[in-house]
Design an enzyme around this catalytic site. Structure first.
Site, PDB file in Angstrom:
ATOM      1  N   ASP A  37      47.331  44.361  58.549  1.00  0.00           N
ATOM      2  CA  ASP A  37      46.823  43.011  58.828  1.00  0.00           C
ATOM      3  C   ASP A  37      46.023  43.054  60.123  1.00  0.00           C
ATOM      4  O   ASP A  37      46.555  43.390  61.183  1.00  0.00           O
ATOM      5  CB  ASP A  37      48.014  42.048  58.970  1.00  0.00           C
ATOM      6  CG  ASP A  37      47.606  40.682  59.527  1.00  0.00           C
ATOM      7  OD1 ASP A  37      48.466  39.988  60.107  1.00  0.00           O
ATOM      8  OD2 ASP A  37      46.418  40.321  59.375  1.00  0.00           O
ATOM      9  N   ASP A  41      47.551  37.074  60.522  1.00  0.00           N
ATOM     10  CA  ASP A  41      48.065  35.991  59.666  1.00  0.00           C
ATOM     11  C   ASP A  41      49.260  36.459  58.833  1.00  0.00           C
ATOM     12  O   ASP A  41      49.768  35.714  57.999  1.00  0.00           O
ATOM     13  CB  ASP A  41      46.951  35.438  58.763  1.00  0.00           C
ATOM     14  CG  ASP A  41      46.468  36.450  57.720  1.00  0.00           C
ATOM     15  OD1 ASP A  41      45.625  36.070  56.877  1.00  0.00           O
ATOM     16  OD2 ASP A  41      46.931  37.614  57.752  1.00  0.00           O
ATOM     17  N   ASP A  45      44.644  42.877  55.059  1.00  0.00           N
ATOM     18  CA  ASP A  45      43.274  42.477  54.746  1.00  0.00           C
ATOM     19  C   ASP A  45      42.339  43.690  54.774  1.00  0.00           C
ATOM     20  O   ASP A  45      42.737  44.797  55.155  1.00  0.00           O
ATOM     21  CB  ASP A  45      42.788  41.411  55.724  1.00  0.00           C
ATOM     22  CG  ASP A  45      43.065  41.781  57.183  1.00  0.00           C
ATOM     23  OD1 ASP A  45      43.633  40.945  57.918  1.00  0.00           O
ATOM     24  OD2 ASP A  45      42.752  42.938  57.564  1.00  0.00           O
ATOM     25  N   ASP A 114      40.267  47.599  41.157  1.00  0.00           N
ATOM     26  CA  ASP A 114      41.263  47.237  40.146  1.00  0.00           C
ATOM     27  C   ASP A 114      40.617  46.210  39.218  1.00  0.00           C
ATOM     28  O   ASP A 114      40.200  45.135  39.664  1.00  0.00           O
ATOM     29  CB  ASP A 114      42.499  46.626  40.826  1.00  0.00           C
ATOM     30  CG  ASP A 114      43.769  46.851  40.022  1.00  0.00           C
ATOM     31  OD1 ASP A 114      44.810  47.181  40.627  1.00  0.00           O
ATOM     32  OD2 ASP A 114      43.711  46.722  38.787  1.00  0.00           O
ATOM     33  N   ASP A 221      43.696  47.185  34.467  1.00  0.00           N
ATOM     34  CA  ASP A 221      44.990  46.525  34.341  1.00  0.00           C
ATOM     35  C   ASP A 221      45.323  46.235  32.875  1.00  0.00           C
ATOM     36  O   ASP A 221      44.518  45.635  32.163  1.00  0.00           O
ATOM     37  CB  ASP A 221      44.907  45.194  35.114  1.00  0.00           C
ATOM     38  CG  ASP A 221      46.240  44.544  35.341  1.00  0.00           C
ATOM     39  OD1 ASP A 221      47.078  45.144  36.022  1.00  0.00           O
ATOM     40  OD2 ASP A 221      46.445  43.437  34.837  1.00  0.00           O
ATOM     41  N   GLU A 279      45.659  51.396  32.708  1.00  0.00           N
ATOM     42  CA  GLU A 279      47.105  51.143  32.729  1.00  0.00           C
ATOM     43  C   GLU A 279      47.502  50.752  31.321  1.00  0.00           C
ATOM     44  O   GLU A 279      46.994  49.763  30.776  1.00  0.00           O
ATOM     45  CB  GLU A 279      47.456  50.017  33.695  1.00  0.00           C
ATOM     46  CG  GLU A 279      48.953  49.799  33.807  1.00  0.00           C
ATOM     47  CD  GLU A 279      49.338  48.447  34.343  1.00  0.00           C
ATOM     48  OE1 GLU A 279      48.597  47.473  34.108  1.00  0.00           O
ATOM     49  OE2 GLU A 279      50.400  48.344  35.000  1.00  0.00           O
ATOM     50  N   HIS A 353      52.575  49.383  42.833  1.00  0.00           N
ATOM     51  CA  HIS A 353      53.010  48.087  43.375  1.00  0.00           C
ATOM     52  C   HIS A 353      53.972  47.352  42.450  1.00  0.00           C
ATOM     53  O   HIS A 353      54.488  46.283  42.796  1.00  0.00           O
ATOM     54  CB  HIS A 353      51.777  47.229  43.636  1.00  0.00           C
ATOM     55  CG  HIS A 353      51.028  46.941  42.403  1.00  0.00           C
ATOM     56  ND1 HIS A 353      50.334  47.910  41.698  1.00  0.00           N
ATOM     57  CD2 HIS A 353      50.877  45.809  41.696  1.00  0.00           C
ATOM     58  CE1 HIS A 353      49.796  47.371  40.623  1.00  0.00           C
ATOM     59  NE2 HIS A 353      50.113  46.102  40.601  1.00  0.00           N
ATOM     60  N   ASP A 354      54.177  47.920  41.245  1.00  0.00           N
ATOM     61  CA  ASP A 354      55.096  47.306  40.281  1.00  0.00           C
ATOM     62  C   ASP A 354      56.426  48.037  40.180  1.00  0.00           C
ATOM     63  O   ASP A 354      57.363  47.535  39.549  1.00  0.00           O
ATOM     64  CB  ASP A 354      54.486  47.317  38.875  1.00  0.00           C
ATOM     65  CG  ASP A 354      53.271  46.440  38.741  1.00  0.00           C
ATOM     66  OD1 ASP A 354      52.417  46.762  37.896  1.00  0.00           O
ATOM     67  OD2 ASP A 354      53.162  45.440  39.487  1.00  0.00           O
TER      68      ASP A 354
HETATM   69  O1  TEU Z   1      51.209  45.219  35.252  1.00  0.00           O
HETATM   70  C1  TEU Z   1      51.373  45.320  33.843  1.00  0.00           C
HETATM   71  C2  TEU Z   1      52.774  45.438  33.479  1.00  0.00           C
HETATM   72  O2  TEU Z   1      53.124  45.919  32.440  1.00  0.00           O
HETATM   73  C3  TEU Z   1      53.732  44.880  34.427  1.00  0.00           C
HETATM   74  O3  TEU Z   1      54.189  43.666  33.852  1.00  0.00           O
HETATM   75  C4  TEU Z   1      54.858  45.836  34.616  1.00  0.00           C
HETATM   76  O4  TEU Z   1      55.290  46.290  33.382  1.00  0.00           O
HETATM   77  C5  TEU Z   1      55.981  45.133  35.266  1.00  0.00           C
HETATM   78  O5  TEU Z   1      55.424  44.539  36.399  1.00  0.00           O
HETATM   79  C6  TEU Z   1      57.072  46.116  35.616  1.00  0.00           C
HETATM   80  O6  TEU Z   1      57.954  45.467  36.488  1.00  0.00           O
HETATM   81  C7  TEU Z   1      49.895  44.861  35.628  1.00  0.00           C
HETATM   82  C8  TEU Z   1      49.849  44.808  37.135  1.00  0.00           C
HETATM   83  O7  TEU Z   1      50.092  46.114  37.654  1.00  0.00           O
HETATM   84  C9  TEU Z   1      50.898  43.824  37.594  1.00  0.00           C
HETATM   85  O8  TEU Z   1      50.997  43.800  39.022  1.00  0.00           O
HETATM   86  C10 TEU Z   1      50.511  42.450  37.084  1.00  0.00           C
HETATM   87  O9  TEU Z   1      51.532  41.525  37.398  1.00  0.00           O
HETATM   88  C11 TEU Z   1      50.289  42.464  35.560  1.00  0.00           C
HETATM   89  O10 TEU Z   1      49.567  43.582  35.082  1.00  0.00           O
HETATM   90  C12 TEU Z   1      49.460  41.252  35.158  1.00  0.00           C
HETATM   91  O11 TEU Z   1      48.150  41.428  35.665  1.00  0.00           O
END
Ligand code: TEU
Length: 583
Positions: A37, A41, A45, A114, A221, A279, A353-354
């Site tokens: 950051d 804030d 960023d 992305d 995505d 993905e 990030h997921d």
């Molecule tokens: O994620 C796709 C997806 O399959 C996710 O729902 C994942 O399986 C789940 O988060 C697992 O916990 C992509 C992006 O990476 C995610 O951040 C988004 O929320 C989603 O698509 C919708 O754009």
């Protein structure tokens, strides 16, 4: 082993790089909200990223994958886009993004955007226009009347029985028109109708705009959702469930490869300079072989979910967690190695990030084993054949967040699961235990730059608290310690740049059923006696390797070790070594 020096990138359009340049590359994913950051804030960023590019250059990575920074209401932290060709003020401006691209290119780093085009935000002008049944944009989304025999808004009136990925129905009623629109994710993420050629051409025009602006590719995505069964059939309902699964109807639909090939042609993705990775939550080896076959000009790579779904009880939601014995994990990765050995190319990842942090998920994040397990998990992944993806903080050994209250979570997926599960009678401690293991916020705590306040991420109040272990686990500590996770990752990236066997060696998995050992061979296609050997103890107990299980080690050269100065066949917990034989 020295890492390759930064290589200033040529001006756009004059890139002499060889085709498939990404086969020797390592990609680093930045989740901008949590990286750095610059204005206090509390949210990361673009200028913050640019200010930390030297961290990436020192690491030696070749590509920066930038999670979304487009204009967005931030319902799903930017994966709900309201303007594909502008930057959200939260992250900065288009000029800041141009500065980041230039900063990357000056360091020989490519930048991949992305691409989120299965859906937009409900605040995107396209969707706003589509709310009018008479608008030509009505067919840009999946609008449907209530199920026959049902009045709008009554139970069972939804056009299909599908559940959204974020809990609840996948349909939202628009009171004005009395019709429903489809959203496989949040109700603020309406699905685009890719059957409509006008939608596809608008996406391709936007992509061309970004390529002309200097970006070097796209991470796409949930790209295997863009084609689905257009008849929108109901899905199977699991025992006790309120909704049916959309999965069979929406994953890998009949026109997927047609759309991917059309996108490739229309945007010029096959020109060699650009990197594309799709993905694919529902990918299979067979689909990946087709989609990544260079002759079919669709995508360069895909992200499979098979290995990161191994800890989910089959047929259950992600929150129903089961243990993953090492043989299941290593055999799954090996199946993808063999499956794409003769055609196509693998992506290699543990984190994004997921996903929860791999050292907490498949390693051992206790103080005694954190560093060694993070280094060994990185070693086994990066010595597979494919392009590795490092998620911010993975190179430091960052761990899951350790949250204990729903008030600490920010992710829509977790909050909606919590609310729905409690309403269905699931005990709170069961819900919190599942969130602690699998919640996406585990990956979204601030990047840990130093031991100072908020891990050096912000001078303000961070949108998500920094992990308290940032006092020990941080980039400054990693830089100064030759045995750190950071310096181990730097050596892995350099090894990929410097040793052709890391890229081209034929993959073999030895001891596939061993419960502790992960033993990999990468054999020179031109000289079978020349190989890399990875021997890894992927457990928190010591173990001994039986010499008879390994190639002859005479003359072996040690290339990389988690515990330098040690040799022999006794391995400490999470100890691994990379050897070269027959050089
Ligand atoms: O994620 C796709 C997806 O399959 C996710 O729902 C994942 O399986 C789940 O988060 C697992 O916990 C992509 C992006 O990476 C995610 O951040 C988004 O929320 C989603 O698509 C919708 O754009």
């Amino acid at each position: 082993m020295t890492s390759s020096p930064s290589r200033p990138a040529p001006a756009h359009g004059t890139d002499p790089r060889p085709a498939n340049w990404w086969r020797t590359a390592t990609v680093y994913q930045v989740y901008p909200r949590s990286f750095a950051d610059s204005d206090g804030d509390g949210v990361g960023d673009l200028p913050g990223i640019t200010a930390h590019l030297d961290h990436l250059a020192r690491l030696g990575i070749d590509v920066l994958w930038l999670s979304p920074v487009y204009r967005s209401p931030m319902d799903d932290n930017g994966y709900d886009i309201s303007d594909y060709q502008d930057v959200d003020p939260l992250f900065g401006t288009l000029a800041d993004l141009d500065d980041l691209v230039a900063g990357c290119h000056a360091r020989g780093i490519r930048l991949v955007m992305d691409l989120v085009v299965n859906h937009t935000s409900d605040e995107h002008p396209w969707f706003v226009e589509s709310r009018d049944p008479a608008s030509p944009k009505r067919d840009w989304y999946w609008w449907r009347p209530p199920r026959p025999g049902h009045d709008p808004g009554t139970p069972g009136a939804e056009p299909t029985n599908w559940e959204s990925m974020f809990s609840g129905s996948a349909w939202e009623l628009d009171e004005t028109s009395g019709e429903y629109y489809l959203h496989l994710f949040s109700r603020k993420q309406p699905d685009l109708n890719w059957e409509n050629p006008a939608v596809r051409q608008a996406v391709y025009a936007m992509m061309r705009w970004w390529v002309e602006r200097g970006v070097d590719g796209f991470r796409m995505d949930v790209i295997d959702l863009i084609s689905r069964n257009p008849s929108l059939p109901d899905g199977p309902v699991a025992p006790g469930a309120m909704f049916g699964s959309a999965y069979e109807a929406v994953i890998n639909g009949p026109r997927l490869e047609e759309y991917l090939a059309e996108m490739n042609r229309e945007v010029g993705l096959g020109a060699g300079r650009l990197l594309t990775v799709g993905e694919m939550p529902g990918s299979s080896i067979d689909l990946a072989r087709r989609v990544t076959d260079p002759a079919r000009r669709e995508l360069d790579m895909v992200f499979t979910f098979e290995h990161v779904d191994l800890d989910v009880r089959p047929g259950a939601p992600k929150w129903d967690v089961v243990d993953v014995p090492l043989p299941r994990l290593k055999q799954n990765l090996a199946s993808w190695q063999h499956g794409l050995a003769d055609v196509g190319w693998n992506s290699l990842y543990w984190n994004n990030h997921d996903q929860p942090r791999v050292v907490s998920r498949f390693g051992d994040d206790s103080p005694d084993h954190l560093v060694a397990s993070a280094k060994t998990l990185g070693t086994v992944l990066h010595l597979h054949r494919g392009t590795p993806y490092i998620y911010q903080g993975e190179e430091l050994g960052m761990t899951n967040a350790g949250f204990t209250s729903i008030d600490e979570y920010r992710d829509i997926e977790s909050i909606r699961y919590h609310d729905q599960a409690l309403a269905a009678g699931v005990p709170l401690d069961t819900v919190l235990a599942a969130l602690a293991l699998k919640g996406r916020d585990n990956a979204r705590t601030p990047m840990q730059w130093d031991a100072g306040p908020h891990a050096g991420f912000t001078s303000g109040e961070p949108w998500l608290p920094a992990n308290p272990n940032h006092v020990e686990v941080n980039a400054v500590a990693g830089q100064g310690n030759p045995e750190s996770v950071l310096n181990h990752y730097r050596a892995l990236i350099a090894l990929r740049h410097d040793n052709p066997l890391v890229v081209d060696g034929r993959f073999e998995l030895l001891l596939p059923d061993h419960p502790q050992l992960w033993v990999i061979v990468r054999r020179d296609p031109a000289d079978p006696s020349h190989l890399l050997l990875v021997v890894a103890n992927c457990s928190s107990e010591p173990t001994t390797v039986d010499a008879g299980d390994l190639p002859d080690l005479a003359g072996a050269a040690l290339l990389l070790a988690t515990h330098p100065g040690r040799e022999g066949l006794d391995l400490l917990p999470w100890e691994s070594r990379v050897l070269e034989l027959g050089r």
